[in-house]
Write a protein that holds these residues in place. Structure first.
Motif, PDB file in Angstrom:
ATOM      1  N   UNK A 167       2.051  -3.089 -10.693  1.00  0.00           N
ATOM      2  CA  UNK A 167       0.538  -3.282 -10.812  1.00  0.00           C
ATOM      3  C   UNK A 167       0.072  -2.986  -9.406  1.00  0.00           C
ATOM      4  N   UNK A 168       0.535  -3.696  -8.546  1.00  0.00           N
ATOM      5  CA  UNK A 168       0.117  -3.583  -7.082  1.00  0.00           C
ATOM      6  C   UNK A 168       0.085  -2.079  -6.631  1.00  0.00           C
ATOM      7  N   UNK A 169       1.265  -1.307  -6.919  1.00  0.00           N
ATOM      8  CA  UNK A 169       1.292   0.189  -6.649  1.00  0.00           C
ATOM      9  C   UNK A 169       0.303   0.839  -7.198  1.00  0.00           C
ATOM     10  N   UNK A 170       0.215   0.593  -8.561  1.00  0.00           N
ATOM     11  CA  UNK A 170      -0.859   1.532  -9.248  1.00  0.00           C
ATOM     12  C   UNK A 170      -2.232   1.357  -8.666  1.00  0.00           C
TER      13      UNK A 170
ATOM     14  N   UNK B 137      -2.575   3.348  -5.336  1.00  0.00           N
ATOM     15  CA  UNK B 137      -2.488   4.607  -5.460  1.00  0.00           C
ATOM     16  C   UNK B 137      -3.926   5.226  -6.220  1.00  0.00           C
ATOM     17  N   UNK B 138      -4.537   4.357  -7.096  1.00  0.00           N
ATOM     18  CA  UNK B 138      -5.594   4.760  -7.839  1.00  0.00           C
ATOM     19  C   UNK B 138      -6.900   4.220  -7.066  1.00  0.00           C
ATOM     20  N   UNK B 139      -6.850   3.458  -6.002  1.00  0.00           N
ATOM     21  CA  UNK B 139      -8.122   2.943  -5.309  1.00  0.00           C
ATOM     22  C   UNK B 139      -8.825   2.062  -5.807  1.00  0.00           C
ATOM     23  N   UNK B 140      -7.947   1.123  -6.864  1.00  0.00           N
ATOM     24  CA  UNK B 140      -8.293   0.188  -7.707  1.00  0.00           C
ATOM     25  C   UNK B 140      -9.320   0.662  -8.886  1.00  0.00           C
ATOM     26  N   UNK B 141      -9.093   1.711  -9.114  1.00  0.00           N
ATOM     27  CA  UNK B 141      -9.852   2.186 -10.214  1.00  0.00           C
ATOM     28  C   UNK B 141     -10.891   3.096  -9.739  1.00  0.00           C
TER      29      UNK B 141
ATOM     30  N   UNK C  78      -4.393   4.616  -1.564  1.00  0.00           N
ATOM     31  CA  UNK C  78      -3.646   4.019  -0.231  1.00  0.00           C
ATOM     32  C   UNK C  78      -2.031   4.130  -0.652  1.00  0.00           C
ATOM     33  N   UNK C  79      -1.324   4.337   0.205  1.00  0.00           N
ATOM     34  CA  UNK C  79       0.139   4.666  -0.010  1.00  0.00           C
ATOM     35  C   UNK C  79       0.660   3.388  -0.545  1.00  0.00           C
ATOM     36  N   UNK C  80       1.753   3.559  -1.369  1.00  0.00           N
ATOM     37  CA  UNK C  80       2.499   2.362  -2.014  1.00  0.00           C
ATOM     38  C   UNK C  80       3.162   1.748  -0.827  1.00  0.00           C
ATOM     39  N   UNK C  81       3.541   0.452  -1.413  1.00  0.00           N
ATOM     40  CA  UNK C  81       4.152  -0.645  -0.447  1.00  0.00           C
ATOM     41  C   UNK C  81       5.663  -0.433  -0.833  1.00  0.00           C
ATOM     42  N   UNK C  82       6.547  -0.703   0.333  1.00  0.00           N
ATOM     43  CA  UNK C  82       8.093  -1.061   0.090  1.00  0.00           C
ATOM     44  C   UNK C  82       8.259  -2.358  -0.092  1.00  0.00           C
ATOM     45  N   UNK C  83       9.062  -2.436  -1.546  1.00  0.00           N
ATOM     46  CA  UNK C  83       9.507  -3.799  -1.796  1.00  0.00           C
ATOM     47  C   UNK C  83      10.886  -4.158  -1.026  1.00  0.00           C
ATOM     48  N   UNK C  84      10.448  -5.382  -0.446  1.00  0.00           N
ATOM     49  CA  UNK C  84      11.352  -5.823   0.674  1.00  0.00           C
ATOM     50  C   UNK C  84      11.662  -7.278   0.006  1.00  0.00           C
ATOM     51  N   UNK C  85      13.082  -7.466  -0.137  1.00  0.00           N
ATOM     52  CA  UNK C  85      13.681  -8.653  -0.660  1.00  0.00           C
ATOM     53  C   UNK C  85      13.309  -9.728   0.495  1.00  0.00           C
ATOM     54  N   UNK C  86      13.136  -9.545   1.424  1.00  0.00           N
ATOM     55  CA  UNK C  86      13.050 -10.767   2.593  1.00  0.00           C
ATOM     56  C   UNK C  86      11.701 -11.288   2.030  1.00  0.00           C
ATOM     57  N   UNK C  87      10.598 -10.450   1.682  1.00  0.00           N
ATOM     58  CA  UNK C  87       9.459 -11.111   1.189  1.00  0.00           C
ATOM     59  C   UNK C  87       9.409 -11.697  -0.140  1.00  0.00           C
TER      60      UNK C  87
ATOM     61  N   UNK D 177      -7.156  -6.646  -9.809  1.00  0.00           N
ATOM     62  CA  UNK D 177      -8.478  -5.605  -9.791  1.00  0.00           C
ATOM     63  C   UNK D 177      -9.722  -6.307  -9.709  1.00  0.00           C
ATOM     64  N   UNK D 178      -9.973  -7.511 -10.460  1.00  0.00           N
ATOM     65  CA  UNK D 178     -10.890  -8.258 -10.611  1.00  0.00           C
ATOM     66  C   UNK D 178     -11.343  -8.987  -9.267  1.00  0.00           C
ATOM     67  N   UNK D 179     -10.328  -9.568  -8.649  1.00  0.00           N
ATOM     68  CA  UNK D 179     -10.497 -10.265  -7.485  1.00  0.00           C
ATOM     69  C   UNK D 179      -9.858 -10.133  -6.316  1.00  0.00           C
ATOM     70  N   UNK D 180      -9.085  -9.178  -6.331  1.00  0.00           N
ATOM     71  CA  UNK D 180      -8.131  -8.839  -5.075  1.00  0.00           C
ATOM     72  C   UNK D 180      -7.995  -7.523  -4.636  1.00  0.00           C
ATOM     73  N   UNK D 181      -9.003  -6.729  -4.923  1.00  0.00           N
ATOM     74  CA  UNK D 181      -8.834  -5.237  -4.869  1.00  0.00           C
ATOM     75  C   UNK D 181      -8.817  -5.013  -3.340  1.00  0.00           C
ATOM     76  N   UNK D 182      -9.563  -5.630  -2.459  1.00  0.00           N
ATOM     77  CA  UNK D 182      -9.429  -5.265  -1.204  1.00  0.00           C
ATOM     78  C   UNK D 182      -8.114  -5.562  -0.295  1.00  0.00           C
ATOM     79  N   UNK D 183      -7.738  -6.640  -0.509  1.00  0.00           N
ATOM     80  CA  UNK D 183      -6.339  -7.193  -0.284  1.00  0.00           C
ATOM     81  C   UNK D 183      -5.159  -6.183  -0.714  1.00  0.00           C
ATOM     82  N   UNK D 184      -5.302  -5.865  -1.809  1.00  0.00           N
ATOM     83  CA  UNK D 184      -4.146  -5.005  -2.437  1.00  0.00           C
ATOM     84  C   UNK D 184      -4.303  -3.611  -1.922  1.00  0.00           C
TER      85      UNK D 184
END
Length: 282
Positions: free
Chosen positions: A32-35, A38-42, A48-57, A101-108
């Motif tokens: 969901x975050x990657x989409x 990549x789509x600029x929150x609709x 924005x470039x997709x994030x790397x999934x990090x097991x430490x996180x 998308x409704x409340x966290x677009x800028x952070x995502x």
């Protein structure tokens, strides 16, 4: 097959099923975050470039869910973060995209973030987004750092800002000075080597006296110092949040700037920063 064998197979199936559900939920949240990135929150923000999934996180997200602050959780998990953001959402998996998308677009969509981790429990999902701290190299990063700092300083000078109780209107841009860069580095390196943090150096010279010593013909000199920030963005933001440092940056009389950093060698091992602002004589 006896009853014990049947029980073991049933228990294994239950465990695998639970694990599969957890992995699917985790993948859904990350997807969901990657989409959205990549789509600029609709389409309302730049892609924005997709994030790397990090097991430490992933581990950090779990520790955050247990009550540890996100930045502390990342550090405890072994992830050295420069920037950290955390999101907690509640609801079924099929509502994750709409909730974010409704409340966290800028952070995502924050371009500073490069990695992601997630922890899912019941209807709750904890997401930790971060960028890793990369130690700065004085030789390779100094020109980029100076350019970025200049950009940030001139942005705020162009629009004007408030420094504590005083408001400043727009000011002319400053330009970089190699001479001021060198003087700034000299003082940063001296503080780092000798483990002190003062505008006056160990020989008793002021910023203006250090500038004069290299032949710079100055009319006015100002200096900002900092210890600890890991990037140009962080150090400039910190100076702007401090009224006295902010007033130096906004002073319309200054026309040239130098900035440098040096890593500590003694009890303080963070970065020492020096910014010099000057008005040269005609």
């Amino acid at each position: 097959m006896n009853r014990l064998s049947h029980f073991r197979l049933w228990r294994l199936a239950v465990l695998l099923g639970g694990l599969s559900a957890a992995l699917i939920s985790r993948a859904d949240a990350v997807s969901a975050v990657q989409l959205l990135r990549e789509g600029g929150c609709g389409g309302i923000l730049p892609a924005t470039q997709p994030l790397h999934h990090n097991p430490l996180l992933d581990r950090a997200a779990e520790q955050w869910a247990a009550g540890l602050p996100p930045a502390s959780a990342a550090a405890r998990s072994g992830y050295q973060a420069e920037t950290t953001a955390a999101l907690h959402i509640t609801g079924p998996d099929d509502s994750t995209i709409s909730t974010l998308r409704r409340s966290n677009c800028r952070t995502v969509s924050d371009r500073r973030l490069h990695d992601i981790g997630v922890y899912h429990r019941g209807l709750d999902t904890w997401l930790v987004l971060a960028s890793a701290y990369a130690p700065l190299s004085a030789s390779s990063q100094a020109p980029l750092l100076a350019t970025r700092a200049l950009e940030l300083v001139n942005e705020v000078r162009a629009r004007g800002t408030r420094c504590g109780e005083h408001s400043f209107g727009p000011a002319p841009p400053v330009r970089l000075s190699v001479t001021l860069d060198d003087v700034a580095y000299g003082h940063a390196a001296d503080m780092a080597t000798h483990d002190y943090f003062e505008h006056e150096d160990l020989t008793g010279r002021s910023p203006a006296e250090r500038v004069k010593a290299v032949g710079y013909r100055e009319k006015l000199v100002g200096e900002n110092i900092a210890y600890g920030p890991k990037s140009a963005d962080e150090v400039v933001r910190g100076w702007l949040d401090s009224p006295g440092h902010c007033e130096n940056i906004m002073d319309p009389r200054f026309a040239e700037m130098g900035i440098a950093y040096a890593p500590g060698h003694a009890s303080r091992r963070g970065l020492y920063w020096v910014q010099l602002l000057a008005a040269p004589r005609a």
